[in-house]
Scaffold this motif. Structure first.
Motif, short mmCIF file in Angstrom:
data_model
loop_
_atom_site.label_atom_id
_atom_site.label_comp_id
_atom_site.label_asym_id
_atom_site.label_seq_id
_atom_site.Cartn_x
_atom_site.Cartn_y
_atom_site.Cartn_z
N ARG A 213 1.98 -22.94 31.85
CA ARG A 213 3.21 -22.58 32.68
C ARG A 213 2.96 -21.37 33.21
NH1 ARG A 213 7.57 -24.28 28.99
NH2 ARG A 213 7.11 -22.33 27.82
N VAL A 214 2.11 -20.47 32.68
CA VAL A 214 1.95 -19.03 33.53
C VAL A 214 1.02 -19.30 34.68
CG1 VAL A 214 0.66 -17.01 33.10
CG2 VAL A 214 2.28 -17.72 31.31
N GLY B 281 5.95 -9.91 38.90
CA GLY B 281 6.28 -9.14 37.74
C GLY B 281 6.02 -9.73 36.42
N GLY B 282 5.68 -10.82 36.29
CA GLY B 282 5.30 -11.75 35.21
C GLY B 282 6.38 -12.39 34.72
N MET B 283 6.45 -13.54 33.91
CA MET B 283 7.19 -14.33 33.55
C MET B 283 8.02 -13.88 32.02
SD MET B 283 6.99 -18.49 32.35
CE MET B 283 6.65 -19.07 34.26
N ILE B 284 9.07 -13.64 32.03
CA ILE B 284 9.86 -12.92 30.89
C ILE B 284 10.65 -14.08 30.09
CG2 ILE B 284 11.10 -11.04 30.03
CD1 ILE B 284 8.83 -10.11 31.75
N ALA C 90 13.13 -15.73 28.10
CA ALA C 90 14.51 -15.53 27.83
C ALA C 90 15.28 -16.50 26.83
CB ALA C 90 15.61 -15.63 29.19
N GLY C 91 14.30 -17.24 26.30
CA GLY C 91 14.64 -18.25 25.09
C GLY C 91 14.46 -19.63 25.29
N VAL C 92 14.42 -20.12 24.20
CA VAL C 92 13.95 -21.56 24.08
C VAL C 92 15.43 -22.49 23.75
CG1 VAL C 92 12.81 -23.48 22.99
CG2 VAL C 92 11.67 -21.32 23.57
N GLU C 93 15.92 -23.22 24.51
CA GLU C 93 17.16 -24.20 24.26
C GLU C 93 16.77 -25.12 23.20
OE1 GLU C 93 19.92 -25.14 27.35
OE2 GLU C 93 19.27 -23.37 28.53
N ARG D 148 21.87 -8.05 33.80
CA ARG D 148 21.02 -7.38 34.70
C ARG D 148 20.95 -7.87 36.16
NH1 ARG D 148 15.74 -5.10 32.01
NH2 ARG D 148 15.29 -4.47 34.07
N TYR E 208 17.99 -9.26 38.02
CA TYR E 208 17.27 -10.40 37.64
C TYR E 208 18.38 -11.74 37.54
CZ TYR E 208 13.13 -8.11 35.69
OH TYR E 208 12.18 -7.26 35.72
N LEU F 41 13.25 -15.13 32.86
CA LEU F 41 13.84 -14.04 34.04
C LEU F 41 12.98 -14.33 35.25
CD1 LEU F 41 14.87 -11.09 31.82
CD2 LEU F 41 16.33 -13.21 32.53
N GLN G 189 -0.64 -12.51 30.80
CA GLN G 189 0.17 -11.50 31.66
C GLN G 189 0.06 -10.08 31.32
OE1 GLN G 189 3.67 -13.70 33.11
NE2 GLN G 189 4.06 -14.31 30.98
N PHE H 114 1.45 -7.54 30.98
CA PHE H 114 2.03 -6.72 29.69
C PHE H 114 1.75 -7.14 28.41
CE2 PHE H 114 5.14 -9.48 32.21
CZ PHE H 114 5.24 -10.49 31.47
N GLU I 140 15.75 -26.11 17.70
CA GLU I 140 16.88 -26.35 18.15
C GLU I 140 17.30 -25.18 19.18
OE1 GLU I 140 20.51 -27.41 15.90
OE2 GLU I 140 19.33 -28.68 14.62
N GLU I 141 16.86 -24.01 18.60
CA GLU I 141 16.91 -22.81 19.81
C GLU I 141 16.08 -21.84 19.17
OE1 GLU I 141 20.37 -19.40 20.24
OE2 GLU I 141 19.80 -19.92 18.32
N MET I 142 15.46 -21.06 19.81
CA MET I 142 14.70 -19.73 19.56
C MET I 142 14.99 -18.52 20.64
SD MET I 142 10.56 -19.49 18.57
CE MET I 142 10.03 -20.14 20.03
N ARG I 143 15.14 -17.43 20.20
CA ARG I 143 15.33 -16.20 20.94
C ARG I 143 14.47 -15.13 20.63
NH1 ARG I 143 20.05 -16.62 24.21
NH2 ARG I 143 19.35 -14.64 25.18
N TRP I 144 13.84 -14.30 21.60
CA TRP I 144 13.44 -13.50 21.22
C TRP I 144 14.30 -12.18 21.62
CZ3 TRP I 144 10.94 -17.27 24.36
CH2 TRP I 144 9.97 -18.00 23.67
#
Lengths: 151, 151
Positions: free
Chosen positions: A71-72, A79-82, A84-87, A116, A119, A144, B39, B41, B87-91
């Protein structure tokens, strides 16, 4: 160098295929297994034979990590792929030594971030295929992307 | 050796804490980043300073992999823990060099598999905490557990 993408460059229905593919080796499966998912079917061929997987199989988290690399490589966000969570993420078939993985990504949605202003959030569906074009992983992931700076 | 758990051993409200914790080093962050999430960072302190993360940060997929190891160590499913999907994962916060991660798992649901009579599906909520007891990752993950064999 690929073009750096901003939030405004993404649109619903946009598709992005991985640049090339990733070959998965028994060595990588075992090394990742030892570090992060030390279960017999990720560590040893013989133990794998006597398991649910009927053979050595990659940890689903190795597959997810390989998919992240693809994906990257295929989407160059400024600025990079940040993340924002997996659904949702599903492992639909085991990944085996010698398999070659590629990805197809489709943009499902784009929206301004509510927290933000600089973004946006890009919602994507990823399908990962093996060399027989069987889906081994599917996921819905948000990331993001920065709003394009004013000129 | 910990007791091997079968489907019947899981119940809603059951909680399982990780056995010990995992210290995350700058070296591991960079090594994982180079392999799976290349990436800036995730690769370099100086590049991290000039990024969204304002410093070197672990790939979310490294955090997920560490959480998997803690989960495998804390729940010994008979025959191994077979992932049945996320089902869901959030950082929720970046993971930094020197952070120490532990997990708390709660069983949200148990049900017989509709496709395999010999397995049940255990639905779990995982919270991963750093050394300041801040949640860095939360997820809802399903795994398979075998039905206990008849005596």
């Amino acid at each position: 160098m690929p073009q750096e993408l901003y939030f405004e460059d993404f649109y619903v229905g946009q598709t992005m295929n991985s640049i090339g593919s990733a070959k998965v080796t028994a060595e990588e499966i075992k090394e990742f297994g030892q570090k992060y998912d030390p279960q017999p079917f990720h560590l040893d061929e013989a133990a794998g034979e006597n398991s649910f997987f009927k053979g050595l199989a990659a940890s689903g988290w190795l597959t997810a990590a390989i998919v992240m690399r693809l994906r990257v490589q295929s989407i160059t966000v400024a600025g990079g792929m940040i993340g924002a969570g997996v659904e949702e993420m599903r492992w639909t078939l085991p990944v085996r030594p010698g398999d070659t993985i590629r990805t197809e990504i489709e943009v499902l949605g784009v929206r301004q971030s509510s927290s933000r202003a600089d973004y946006g959030i890009v919602r994507t569906r990823t399908l990962a295929f093996n060399q027989r074009n069987e889906v081994v992983l599917r996921s819905t992931v948000n990331f993001l992307a920065p709003v394009r700076p004013k000129a």
